[in-house]
Design an enzyme around this catalytic site. Structure first.
Site, PDB file in Angstrom:
ATOM      1  N   ARG A   1      13.757 -17.965 -17.222  1.00 45.97           N
ATOM      2  CA  ARG A   1      13.574 -17.424 -15.593  1.00 45.97           C
ATOM      3  C   ARG A   1      12.000 -19.191 -15.206  1.00 45.97           C
ATOM      4  O   ARG A   1      12.400 -19.283 -14.438  1.00 45.97           O
ATOM      5  CB  ARG A   1      12.011 -16.345 -15.506  1.00 45.97           C
ATOM      6  CG  ARG A   1      13.233 -14.849 -15.360  1.00 45.97           C
ATOM      7  CD  ARG A   1      12.771 -14.332 -14.810  1.00 45.97           C
ATOM      8  NE  ARG A   1      11.704 -14.596 -13.759  1.00 45.97           N
ATOM      9  CZ  ARG A   1      11.038 -13.009 -13.406  1.00 45.97           C
ATOM     10  NH1 ARG A   1      11.125 -12.092 -13.754  1.00 45.97           N
ATOM     11  NH2 ARG A   1      10.865 -13.184 -11.784  1.00 45.97           N
TER      12      ARG A   1
ATOM     13  N   TYR B   1      12.005 -19.258   2.416  1.00 48.04           N
ATOM     14  CA  TYR B   1      10.366 -19.249   3.322  1.00 48.04           C
ATOM     15  C   TYR B   1       9.463 -19.516   2.095  1.00 48.04           C
ATOM     16  O   TYR B   1       8.959 -18.945   2.309  1.00 48.04           O
ATOM     17  CB  TYR B   1      10.580 -18.330   4.004  1.00 48.04           C
ATOM     18  CG  TYR B   1      10.842 -16.743   3.646  1.00 48.04           C
ATOM     19  CD1 TYR B   1      12.014 -15.840   2.725  1.00 48.04           C
ATOM     20  CD2 TYR B   1       9.699 -15.793   3.423  1.00 48.04           C
ATOM     21  CE1 TYR B   1      11.944 -14.925   2.864  1.00 48.04           C
ATOM     22  CE2 TYR B   1       9.694 -14.463   2.538  1.00 48.04           C
ATOM     23  CZ  TYR B   1      10.616 -14.585   1.973  1.00 48.04           C
ATOM     24  OH  TYR B   1      10.832 -13.048   1.175  1.00 48.04           O
ATOM     25  N   PRO B   2       8.128 -19.672   3.115  1.00 48.31           N
ATOM     26  CA  PRO B   2       7.045 -20.041   3.009  1.00 48.31           C
ATOM     27  C   PRO B   2       6.388 -18.931   3.000  1.00 48.31           C
ATOM     28  O   PRO B   2       6.532 -18.442   3.841  1.00 48.31           O
ATOM     29  CB  PRO B   2       6.453 -21.487   3.495  1.00 48.31           C
ATOM     30  CG  PRO B   2       7.104 -22.041   4.254  1.00 48.31           C
ATOM     31  CD  PRO B   2       8.078 -21.275   4.570  1.00 48.31           C
ATOM     32  N   MET B   3       5.008 -18.962   2.551  1.00 47.29           N
ATOM     33  CA  MET B   3       4.817 -18.041   2.112  1.00 47.29           C
ATOM     34  C   MET B   3       2.811 -17.417   1.920  1.00 47.29           C
ATOM     35  O   MET B   3       2.108 -18.421   0.513  1.00 47.29           O
ATOM     36  CB  MET B   3       4.701 -16.482   2.019  1.00 47.29           C
ATOM     37  CG  MET B   3       5.543 -15.896   0.524  1.00 47.29           C
ATOM     38  SD  MET B   3       5.878 -14.305   0.434  1.00 47.29           S
ATOM     39  CE  MET B   3       4.227 -13.481   0.475  1.00 47.29           C
TER      40      MET B   3
ATOM     41  N   LYS C   1      -0.733 -14.897   0.826  1.00 45.97           N
ATOM     42  CA  LYS C   1      -1.359 -13.530   0.652  1.00 45.97           C
ATOM     43  C   LYS C   1      -2.743 -14.130   1.485  1.00 45.97           C
ATOM     44  O   LYS C   1      -3.780 -15.307   1.549  1.00 45.97           O
ATOM     45  CB  LYS C   1      -1.822 -13.556  -0.964  1.00 45.97           C
ATOM     46  CG  LYS C   1      -0.544 -13.084  -1.576  1.00 45.97           C
ATOM     47  CD  LYS C   1      -0.003 -12.008  -1.682  1.00 45.97           C
ATOM     48  CE  LYS C   1       1.114 -12.075  -2.335  1.00 45.97           C
ATOM     49  NZ  LYS C   1       1.158 -11.687  -4.354  1.00 45.97           N
TER      50      LYS C   1
ATOM     51  N   HIS D   1       5.521  -3.954  -5.781  1.00 46.74           N
ATOM     52  CA  HIS D   1       6.790  -5.219  -4.706  1.00 46.74           C
ATOM     53  C   HIS D   1       7.873  -5.089  -6.260  1.00 46.74           C
ATOM     54  O   HIS D   1       8.415  -5.255  -5.854  1.00 46.74           O
ATOM     55  CB  HIS D   1       5.467  -6.246  -5.554  1.00 46.74           C
ATOM     56  CG  HIS D   1       6.543  -7.809  -4.666  1.00 46.74           C
ATOM     57  ND1 HIS D   1       6.715  -7.861  -3.965  1.00 46.74           N
ATOM     58  CD2 HIS D   1       6.657  -8.411  -6.150  1.00 46.74           C
ATOM     59  CE1 HIS D   1       7.425  -8.605  -3.734  1.00 46.74           C
ATOM     60  NE2 HIS D   1       7.365  -9.267  -5.009  1.00 46.74           N
TER      61      HIS D   1
ATOM     62  N   GLN E   1      15.502 -14.143  -7.360  1.00 47.84           N
ATOM     63  CA  GLN E   1      15.077 -14.386  -6.383  1.00 47.84           C
ATOM     64  C   GLN E   1      13.779 -15.502  -7.265  1.00 47.84           C
ATOM     65  O   GLN E   1      14.258 -15.397  -8.309  1.00 47.84           O
ATOM     66  CB  GLN E   1      13.260 -13.874  -5.804  1.00 47.84           C
ATOM     67  CG  GLN E   1      12.298 -13.478  -6.694  1.00 47.84           C
ATOM     68  CD  GLN E   1      12.288 -13.061  -7.852  1.00 47.84           C
ATOM     69  OE1 GLN E   1      13.181 -12.774  -8.902  1.00 47.84           O
ATOM     70  NE2 GLN E   1      11.288 -12.371  -7.842  1.00 47.84           N
TER      71      GLN E   1
ATOM     72  N   SER F   1       2.800  -6.826   1.309  1.00 48.90           N
ATOM     73  CA  SER F   1       3.642  -7.659   1.970  1.00 48.90           C
ATOM     74  C   SER F   1       2.344  -7.638   3.473  1.00 48.90           C
ATOM     75  O   SER F   1       2.574  -8.145   4.622  1.00 48.90           O
ATOM     76  CB  SER F   1       5.281  -7.605   1.973  1.00 48.90           C
ATOM     77  OG  SER F   1       5.628  -8.172   0.850  1.00 48.90           O
TER      78      SER F   1
END
Ligand code: 76R
Length: 247
Positions: free
Chosen positions: A129, A143-145, A147, A170, A183, A221
């Site tokens: 991984r 997409y960027p994110m 918290k 999650h 992912q 989220s």
């Protein structure tokens, strides 16, 4: 201070988004276009060797919508290697017919919220991984994110237990999509404008919609997720390239 989660880092990542200047591409001669396509194919052909020798992985996709036309995702062992592959493309003739829309610099990241292992680096599944071969699926979503860090919704002020509980939920949702979506989470704190890049791979674009939507209802989220621009595209293979670029 809340306890910082321990993270493992793997290969560095660059997402490189380009728009084709179709006017200048069209103004080039047939021979110039042909040469540019061949050079671009050679650039992309090289990726099989890179992947084979475990020196990284790269993929190309076309972007649907106005945000870009062509995108590359590169994984490499060092930031210098990332710069090299970025530069290698910039020096191709084809690059001179493109303008750069956006790029994203990050590093493959696994957080330890769920791990029980004392020495995770010894685990082949973890290695796979951290140093993945990018999936050859028909579609890619990026997409960027962040918290959130706002009032009572400050992720970074929560205790480890609270965060772990939410990440478990999650992960459970994520796992219910096993086999349909892969992912790759890349961390970008200190590297780019958001905290993570999310890259999803699937043969069915509807799966992206379902997964991201279902996660919106999940606390981590719903309360803490802040999202940048979403980009969706179709895998660009060497076989598809001449047709995509032909006039
Ligand atoms: O690594 C693991 O499998 C353990 C569980 C797990 C972690 C720790 C996991 C599973 N993720 C983790 C961390 Mn994720 N993930 C996202 C998004 O759109 C949204 O609402 C969020 C974007 C998606 C779609 C997704 C999918 N994940 C993270 C982190 C870092 C958090 C931190 O450290 O604070 C982010 C930003 C993030 C975001 N996640 C999964 C998935 C899927 C499909 C899984 C299951 C993976 C699998 O088991 O194969």
């Amino acid at each position: 201070m809340s306890e910082a989660v321990h993270t493992l880092e793997g290969w560095f990542a660059l997402h490189d988004f380009r728009t084709i200047d179709w006017t200048s591409w069209g103004a080039a001669t047939e021979a110039e276009r042909q040469e540019a396509i061949e050079e671009l194919m050679a650039f992309m052909n090289n990726w099989a060797d890179i992947e084979e020798s475990k020196q990284g992985s790269s993929t190309a996709f076309t972007v649907v919508g106005h945000k870009a036309d062509i995108a590359f995702m590169h994984l490499r062992p060092t930031l210098e290697d990332i710069e090299e592959v970025e530069n290698e493309f910039n020096k191709t003739a084809f690059a001179s017919y493109t303008v750069r829309d956006y790029s994203y610099v990050s590093v493959v990241e696994l957080s330890s919220y769920m791990s029980k292992e004392a020495d995770p680096m010894q685990d082949p599944a973890i290695q796979a991984r951290l140093y993945p071969a990018l999936p050859k699926t028909k579609h890619v979503c990026f997409y960027p994110m962040n918290k959130k860090r706002e009032g009572n919704d400050n992720w970074y002020m929560l205790s480890m237990e609270e965060r772990r509980g939410m990440m478990r939920s999650h992960g459970m949702i994520g796992r219910s999509y096993a086999g349909r979506v892969t992912q790759i989470i890349t961390g970008s704190v200190g590297f780019d404008d958001w905290e993570w890049g999310v890259t999803l791979f699937s043969d069915d674009p509807i799966t992206f919609k379902k997964l991201v939507y279902e996660m919106r209802f999940d606390e981590v989220s719903a309360r803490f997720g802040e999202f940048g621009s979403f980009i969706i595209g179709n895998r660009l293979t060497n076989e598809r390239l001449p047709e995509y670029l032909s006039l």
